[in-house]
Design an enzyme around this catalytic site. Structure first.
Site, PDB file in Angstrom:
ATOM      1  N   THR A 120       0.822  -1.209   0.000  1.00 48.57           N
ATOM      2  CA  THR A 120       0.000   0.000   0.000  1.00 48.57           C
ATOM      3  C   THR A 120       0.857   1.261   0.000  1.00 48.57           C
ATOM      4  O   THR A 120       0.441   2.297  -0.540  1.00 48.57           O
ATOM      5  CB  THR A 120      -0.956   0.031   1.203  1.00 48.57           C
ATOM      6  OG1 THR A 120      -0.203  -0.102   2.421  1.00 48.57           O
ATOM      7  CG2 THR A 120      -1.986  -1.085   1.101  1.00 48.57           C
ATOM      8  N   TYR A 121       2.048   1.204   0.580  1.00 50.19           N
ATOM      9  CA  TYR A 121       2.924   2.376   0.587  1.00 50.19           C
ATOM     10  C   TYR A 121       3.482   2.629  -0.816  1.00 50.19           C
ATOM     11  O   TYR A 121       3.269   3.695  -1.402  1.00 50.19           O
ATOM     12  CB  TYR A 121       4.056   2.178   1.594  1.00 50.19           C
ATOM     13  CG  TYR A 121       5.030   3.339   1.659  1.00 50.19           C
ATOM     14  CD1 TYR A 121       4.578   4.654   1.734  1.00 50.19           C
ATOM     15  CD2 TYR A 121       6.400   3.119   1.662  1.00 50.19           C
ATOM     16  CE1 TYR A 121       5.470   5.717   1.802  1.00 50.19           C
ATOM     17  CE2 TYR A 121       7.299   4.171   1.731  1.00 50.19           C
ATOM     18  CZ  TYR A 121       6.828   5.465   1.799  1.00 50.19           C
ATOM     19  OH  TYR A 121       7.707   6.509   1.856  1.00 50.19           O
ATOM     20  N   ALA A 122       4.175   1.636  -1.351  1.00 49.36           N
ATOM     21  CA  ALA A 122       4.739   1.808  -2.692  1.00 49.36           C
ATOM     22  C   ALA A 122       3.633   1.948  -3.731  1.00 49.36           C
ATOM     23  O   ALA A 122       3.746   2.740  -4.676  1.00 49.36           O
ATOM     24  CB  ALA A 122       5.651   0.633  -3.028  1.00 49.36           C
ATOM     25  N   SER A 157       0.594   3.226  -3.411  1.00 47.87           N
ATOM     26  CA  SER A 157      -0.055   4.538  -3.373  1.00 47.87           C
ATOM     27  C   SER A 157       0.880   5.643  -3.849  1.00 47.87           C
ATOM     28  O   SER A 157       0.426   6.662  -4.385  1.00 47.87           O
ATOM     29  CB  SER A 157      -0.561   4.845  -1.958  1.00 47.87           C
ATOM     30  OG  SER A 157       0.491   4.784  -1.000  1.00 47.87           O
TER      31      SER A 157
END
Length: 257
Positions: free
Chosen positions: A158-160, A162
């Site tokens: 979800t970090y990379a 988004s």
């Protein structure tokens, strides 16, 4: 001839109260920026914002702090409107805000997914949109993303994911705004020696990251130091303007594309 010097320019920095944002604010003030608008997220960040304001003013730049939760409807448009009202126009817009989550996909809740994309994707899109509306011609627009965009790794979906959208927003915006002389880029730091990094990582993961970059042994922490990113930001919003539509990974060889 168009000048791309920072001297005399007005700068807006989201997340500008501390860490990378705060150091960028102080550095651009030393380069002669006329006015720096420092955004901070919540009242809890006011003390940091005031400390950065003082540092910026000490070297001769005007400064103003604006508190706003950028995930709230209309808040980003209002931030830009306040910036333009308080200045003679906006020349440089830098978005440093972000939210990180390290978690397996199977364990990630819908609420966590929504929160990550609200900050890293929706805020970034709206920032680029409003910057395009409010920047002066020949302005500079820069987003901070992550070097995980060049990684093959678990747990940061979800970090990379988004942040990956911002790379595409950057390319599109550079095409759309290029006729006005506005450059649009993104910088992806490696794991930085800030609380943003340590809150997600177990000790063994920290130890790995401190040795993972090709130049780790030349960093006093082994990680990307904030001081390593600031000169690249300075370049991209000044003499580096001819580079546009790009996502540059600045990480000492931690990942590459």
């Amino acid at each position: 001839m168009t000048t791309h010097s920072i001297a005399g320019k007005t700068v807006l920095i989201t997340g500008g109260a501390k860490n990378l944002g705060g150091m960028i604010a102080c550095d651009l003030a030393r380069q002669g920026a006329k006015t720096i608008i420092i955004h901070y997220h919540s009242p809890a960040g006011e003390a940091d914002a005031q400390a950065t304001l003082k540092a910026v003013r000490t070297v001769g730049s005007h400064a103003l702090a604006i508190q706003a939760d950028l995930t709230q409807p209309g808040s980003i448009a209002e931030l830009f409107e306040k910036t333009v009202e308080a200045t003679e126009g906006l020349d440089i817009a830098i978005n440093t805000v972000g939210k990180v989550l390290k978690k397996p996909i199977a364990d990630t809740t819908d609420e966590e997914f929504d929160a990550m994309f609200a900050v890293n994707t929706k805020v970034a899109f709206q920032f680029i949109r409003e910057a395009g509306k409010h920047l002066n011609d020949n302005g500079k627009l820069l987003s901070i993303v992550t070097s995980l965009l060049g990684a093959y790794t678990p747990f940061y979906s979800t970090y990379a994911g988004s942040k990956a959208a911002v790379e595409h927003f950057t390319r599109a915006a550079s095409k759309e705004l290029g006729a006005r002389g506005i450059s649009v880029n993104a910088i992806g730091p490696g794991p930085m020696d800030t609380p943003f990094f340590y809150g997600q990582e177990a000790p063994e993961a920290v130890a790995y990251h401190k040795t993972a970059a090709a130049l780790s042994s030349f960093s006093h922490t082994g990680l990307t130091d904030v001081e390593d990113i600031v000169p690249h930001v300075r370049f991209m919003v000044s003499d580096g303007w001819w580079m546009t539509g790009q996502t540059i990974l600045v990480n000492g060889g931690y990942t590459t594309k």
